[in-house]
Design a protein around this motif. Structure first.
Motif, PDB file in Angstrom:
ATOM      1  N   ARG A  79      16.894  13.028  52.364  1.00 38.10           N
ATOM      2  CA  ARG A  79      16.615  13.400  53.749  1.00 38.10           C
ATOM      3  C   ARG A  79      17.604  14.278  54.201  1.00 38.10           C
ATOM      4  O   ARG A  79      18.594  14.010  54.376  1.00 38.10           O
ATOM      5  N   THR A  96      13.536  16.354  60.400  1.00 40.08           N
ATOM      6  CA  THR A  96      13.985  16.178  59.178  1.00 40.08           C
ATOM      7  C   THR A  96      13.132  16.621  58.103  1.00 40.08           C
ATOM      8  O   THR A  96      11.902  16.826  58.287  1.00 40.08           O
ATOM      9  N   LEU A  97      13.657  16.742  56.830  1.00 39.31           N
ATOM     10  CA  LEU A  97      12.940  17.162  55.775  1.00 39.31           C
ATOM     11  C   LEU A  97      13.125  16.426  54.720  1.00 39.31           C
ATOM     12  O   LEU A  97      14.243  16.034  54.284  1.00 39.31           O
ATOM     13  N   ASP A  98      12.348  15.613  53.928  1.00 40.62           N
ATOM     14  CA  ASP A  98      12.292  14.952  52.618  1.00 40.62           C
ATOM     15  C   ASP A  98      11.801  15.644  51.439  1.00 40.62           C
ATOM     16  O   ASP A  98      10.764  16.239  51.463  1.00 40.62           O
ATOM     17  N   ALA A  99      12.685  15.649  50.564  1.00 38.11           N
ATOM     18  CA  ALA A  99      12.163  16.214  49.269  1.00 38.11           C
ATOM     19  C   ALA A  99      12.792  15.231  48.100  1.00 38.11           C
ATOM     20  O   ALA A  99      13.742  14.525  48.339  1.00 38.11           O
TER      21      ALA A  99
END
Lengths: 111, 212
Positions: A79, A96-99
């Motif tokens: 995250r 947020t950005l999750d990858a």
């Protein structure tokens, strides 16, 4: 009609576990730019985030893409804050950005 | 005269659309060649390929909507869905193959939205084929940087105190958003509830319908 057996290159070797140590906490994505089929987006390279969860071990897609024997790699959901990714250009810094990132792309960072 | 070539007009008075006679792309030609070779060598039959296409075409957002509606009405199922969405989908009888699914829950303070920046990863085995815009460069490049602006274009305006979580499907997992249950649905059965769940609400670019 019997089918020919699945060739070895297609086997995911799911019975094998990886011996790599597991990661937790703060991590940085490697800033490397290797050629080939890579599942780490360029916009996340060099960025620091927090492991949201461990997903288990999966065959390395960088090898699978070329029909090569693929070792298992630990996969994590990492995250990132929008502030970390985009700095002053972030729309809302706390979003947020999750990858999903493989462990050979991650290094530990002091919390 | 609105249209010059009267002999080229359809019975409704509009010009016919030109034929789509463009040459195959490199990759289209390769796909046909590989498919024909697989059939020729007996790896698969043409019938098996047609059956798989039919099976994929039969999948639709209605399958995901039923899963969401069940989660809204059955707290134990919802807990199982959030723990392992693949197992929960199979439990409801959906044949999702090897799909590894994660459900992300919208709440009063969190809104989730799904993208695949690298290509077009999508939980096809549960929701069917993705919409064309999901695969567009515009959506993929913009939603990771300006999700609020993109959501606004979809008609979704979120207050600043709601945190947006964008999920980039970069590797082996696929994502489905579990939208928040709309108010005023207490009296609805699971079928009526599922009818409120849109495809976009499971991608995160929309919200469920409200009961009328």
């Amino acid at each position: 009609m019997a089918r020919p057996p699945v060739t070895e290159r297609n086997a995911t070797r799911s019975d094998e576990e990886t011996s790599a140590p597991s990661l937790a906490g703060r991590v940085r994505v490697a800033a490397m730019m290797p050629p080939g089929h890579v599942r780490t987006p360029a916009y996340l390279r060099g960025k620091t985030g927090t492991i949201e969860r461990a997903l288990g071990a999966f065959a390395n897609p960088e090898k699978l893409a070329y029909g090569l024997p693929a070792e298992k790699r630990r996969l994590y959901r990492v995250r990132f804050t929008m502030d970390e990714l985009w700095g002053a250009e972030a729309e809302t810094p706390g979003d947020t950005l999750d990858a999903e990132i493989y462990d050979h792309w991650l290094e530990r960072v002091a919390d | 005269m609105p249209h010059d070539h009267a002999d080229h007009l359809s019975p409704s008075g509009h010009p016919y659309r030109p034929d789509d006679d463009v040459p195959l792309s490199y990759w289209q030609a390769m796909e046909i060649a590989v498919r024909e070779l697989l059939v020729e060598k007996g790896e698969v039959t043409a019938e098996e390929i047609a059956r798989q296409i039919d099976a994929m075409d039969a999948r639709s957002p209605a399958d995901g909507a039923a899963v969401v509606a069940r989660a809204w009405t059955d707290p134990a199922f919802k807990a199982r869905l959030l723990k392992d969405a693949s197992a929960a989908s199979r439990e409801m009888g959906y044949d999702i193959g090897a799909l590894k699914l994660i459900a992300v829950e919208n709440t009063a303070s969190v809104h989730n939205v799904v993208v695949c920046t690298l290509c077009s990863c999508y939980p096809r085995n549960l929701l069917g084929l993705p919409p064309d815009w999901y695969k567009s460069r515009a959506y993929r490049s913009r939603v990771v940087k300006a999700p609020r602006a993109v959501l606004r274009e979809f008609g979704v305006e979120l207050p600043q105190d709601v945190t947006i979580r964008v999920h980039d499907s970069t590797a082996d997992m696929r994502y489905i958003v579990l939208p928040e249950r709309p108010a005023g649905t207490e009296a609805l059965d699971a079928g009526a509830m599922a009818a409120l769940v849109t495809r976009d609400s499971m991608i995160g670019t929309g919200l469920p319908r409200t009961p009328t």
